[in-house]
Scaffold this motif. Structure first.
Motif, short mmCIF file in Angstrom:
data_model
loop_
_atom_site.label_atom_id
_atom_site.label_comp_id
_atom_site.label_asym_id
_atom_site.label_seq_id
_atom_site.Cartn_x
_atom_site.Cartn_y
_atom_site.Cartn_z
N MET A 1 81.51 6.80 35.57
CA MET A 1 82.52 5.75 35.57
C MET A 1 83.48 5.97 34.41
SD MET A 1 83.50 3.07 37.20
CE MET A 1 84.58 1.67 36.98
N TYR A 2 84.77 5.92 34.69
CA TYR A 2 85.77 6.17 33.66
C TYR A 2 86.11 4.89 32.90
CZ TYR A 2 86.52 10.50 36.24
OH TYR A 2 86.34 11.70 36.86
N SER A 3 86.47 5.06 31.63
CA SER A 3 87.05 3.96 30.88
C SER A 3 88.54 3.96 31.15
CB SER A 3 86.79 4.15 29.37
OG SER A 3 85.42 4.11 29.09
N TYR A 4 89.09 2.78 31.41
CA TYR A 4 90.50 2.70 31.79
C TYR A 4 91.34 2.24 30.61
CZ TYR A 4 88.77 3.15 36.57
OH TYR A 4 88.16 3.60 37.70
N LEU A 5 92.50 2.85 30.46
CA LEU A 5 93.47 2.43 29.46
C LEU A 5 94.26 1.24 29.99
CD1 LEU A 5 94.62 6.03 28.52
CD2 LEU A 5 93.09 4.56 27.19
N ASP A 6 94.94 0.54 29.11
CA ASP A 6 95.65 -0.68 29.51
C ASP A 6 96.63 -0.44 30.65
OD1 ASP A 6 94.28 -2.07 27.61
OD2 ASP A 6 95.89 -2.04 26.11
N PHE A 7 97.37 0.66 30.57
CA PHE A 7 98.39 0.91 31.59
C PHE A 7 97.80 1.42 32.91
CE2 PHE A 7 98.05 4.82 29.10
CZ PHE A 7 97.94 5.79 30.08
N GLU A 8 96.49 1.66 32.92
CA GLU A 8 95.83 2.13 34.13
C GLU A 8 95.21 0.99 34.95
OE1 GLU A 8 94.25 6.60 33.12
OE2 GLU A 8 93.10 4.94 32.25
N ARG A 9 95.56 -0.25 34.64
CA ARG A 9 94.96 -1.39 35.33
C ARG A 9 95.11 -1.33 36.86
NH1 ARG A 9 92.70 -5.87 33.89
NH2 ARG A 9 93.23 -5.52 31.70
N PRO A 10 96.30 -0.94 37.39
CA PRO A 10 96.39 -0.84 38.86
C PRO A 10 95.37 0.13 39.45
CG PRO A 10 98.57 -0.78 37.86
CD PRO A 10 97.59 -0.66 36.74
N VAL A 63 96.14 8.52 25.90
CA VAL A 63 95.40 9.50 26.70
C VAL A 63 94.78 10.56 25.80
CG1 VAL A 63 95.58 11.23 28.54
CG2 VAL A 63 96.89 9.10 28.71
N ALA A 64 95.53 11.01 24.80
CA ALA A 64 95.03 12.04 23.87
C ALA A 64 93.79 11.55 23.12
CB ALA A 64 96.12 12.42 22.88
N ARG A 65 93.69 10.23 22.93
CA ARG A 65 92.57 9.65 22.18
C ARG A 65 91.49 9.09 23.08
NH1 ARG A 65 96.53 6.09 18.24
NH2 ARG A 65 97.06 7.74 16.74
N HIS A 66 91.60 9.30 24.37
CA HIS A 66 90.65 8.70 25.31
C HIS A 66 89.22 9.08 24.92
CE1 HIS A 66 88.64 7.56 29.02
NE2 HIS A 66 89.76 6.97 29.41
N PRO A 67 88.32 8.11 24.84
CA PRO A 67 86.95 8.39 24.39
C PRO A 67 86.19 9.37 25.27
CG PRO A 67 87.11 6.16 25.29
CD PRO A 67 88.51 6.66 25.13
N GLN A 68 86.60 9.51 26.53
CA GLN A 68 85.90 10.43 27.43
C GLN A 68 86.59 11.79 27.54
OE1 GLN A 68 85.95 7.59 30.72
NE2 GLN A 68 83.72 7.49 30.67
N ARG A 69 87.65 11.98 26.80
CA ARG A 69 88.35 13.26 26.81
C ARG A 69 87.40 14.34 26.28
NH1 ARG A 69 93.79 14.29 27.35
NH2 ARG A 69 94.62 16.16 26.34
N PRO A 70 87.39 15.53 26.88
CA PRO A 70 86.48 16.58 26.37
C PRO A 70 86.79 16.94 24.93
CG PRO A 70 88.02 17.47 28.01
CD PRO A 70 88.16 15.99 28.05
N HIS A 71 85.75 17.12 24.15
CA HIS A 71 85.88 17.45 22.73
C HIS A 71 85.55 18.92 22.50
CE1 HIS A 71 85.10 12.92 21.73
NE2 HIS A 71 86.33 13.17 22.12
#
Length: 317
Positions: A1-10, A63-71
């Motif tokens: 399950m992805y975490s959604y950013l504010d602008f991704e609400r739709p 998006v660059a700081r997304h917690p699920q972004r690959p590290h």
């Protein structure tokens, strides 16, 4: 399950409906939801394409700081084999925010340096949220010296909110360590390839990114200071970070135009965290291409080319 950013609400709302319909099917209900699920999935794709086609600089920062972004550890696990990590700066201690060592990249011996943020509370504390201390940069210098001695190309992956600003770091020479690491990047006579995989902020990034080839992921950001920091300095109000991000030209697209970065690596619609293996493989292909372009060059030619690259930045605008 992805975490959604504010602008991704739709997108979030539509995908929640899809999950709900699939649950109805899994619960054994006799309702045929196939067509409705297909219709919603089409709407998700359309919404995703529409939103990501016109991201603002501040949204790209999110998006660059997304917690699920690959590290870094995700990239290292897929790109490198026969990994040997090196620890410590031979001066004070170990800094887990910077991971460095030697490995094989597609069969080729290389040295690597990467900034690791961690992906849960325990690992974030261990890696200091990806904010290196002086000993981390001195470890990077140590690895670059080793790479030059054994004629190994260096691959660095940047993902940091900046160098650690604590009192202890300043007491141990944070500014001097950053300056010397940047100097070493410019001085070594072996190829140095950098990819900004998330956020590359301030000296925390440039200390391992003054490279022969600098690449950025499509939704990564790169700047002399974070938007929040710039807003605090300029307007005494960190809440104006969104405005600062727009004015600072921190996106890969802006920086490619300025000649700061050489190439932009595309991300899947929705960001690197939605299809991490695809993104990591694309990074590997770009790194391989960059290394191949310097095959056969002497150490002096590599140094001169890197010097000219940085001298040319901003001169042809």
């Amino acid at each position: 399950m992805y975490s959604y950013l504010d602008f991704e609400r739709p997108i979030s709302d539509l995908e929640a409906k899809i999950i709900e319909l699939k649950k109805i099917v899994s619960d054994g209900e006799s309702i045929d939801t196939t067509d409705e699920i297909r219709r919603l999935e089409t709407r998700v794709d359309e919404a995703m394409n529409e939103i990501y086609a016109k991201l603002t600089p501040w949204q790209k920062a999110q998006v660059a700081r997304h917690p699920q972004r690959p590290h870094f550890i995700d990239y290292a696990a897929r790109l490198f084999t026969e990994v040997t990590l090196l620890a410590g700066d031979r001066n004070f201690g170990e800094d887990a925010a910077i991971q460095a060592g030697v490995a094989r990249f597609r069969g080729r011996p290389v040295a690597f340096i990467g900034e690791e943020k961690g992906n849960d509370t325990k690992s974030r504390l261990k890696h200091n949220f990806g904010m290196p201390r002086p000993e981390g940069y001195r470890k990077a210098i140590r690895v670059m010296e080793l790479a030059e001695r054994f004629n190994l190309p260096v691959i660095s992956l940047v993902d940091t909110a900046g160098a650690y600003p604590g009192v202890g770091a300043e007491e141990r020479g944070q500014a001097e360590a950053i300056a010397r690491s940047t100097q070493m990047c410019l001085r070594i006579g072996v190829p140095l390839i950098t990819v900004v995989i998330g956020e590359g902020m301030s000296g925390g990034a440039i200390a391992i990114a003054a490279a022969s080839r600098v690449y950025m992921l499509e939704h990564s950001i790169y700047s002399v200071i974070s938007p929040e920091g710039a807003a605090s300095i300029l307007w005494r109000d960190s809440a104006r970070a969104k405005e600062a991000a727009t004015n600072m030209k921190i996106t890969a697209q802006d920086l490619k135009g300025f000649g700061v970065v050489d190439e932009i690596i595309p991300e899947p619609v929705g960001g690197a965290h939605r299809h991490s293996e695809t993104v990591i493989d694309a990074c590997g292909d770009q790194i391989a291409e960059g290394l191949a372009s310097m095959d056969g060059m002497s150490g002096e030619e590599i140094r001169n080319q890197r010097r000219q690259k940085f001298l040319a930045i901003g001169r042809n605008l």
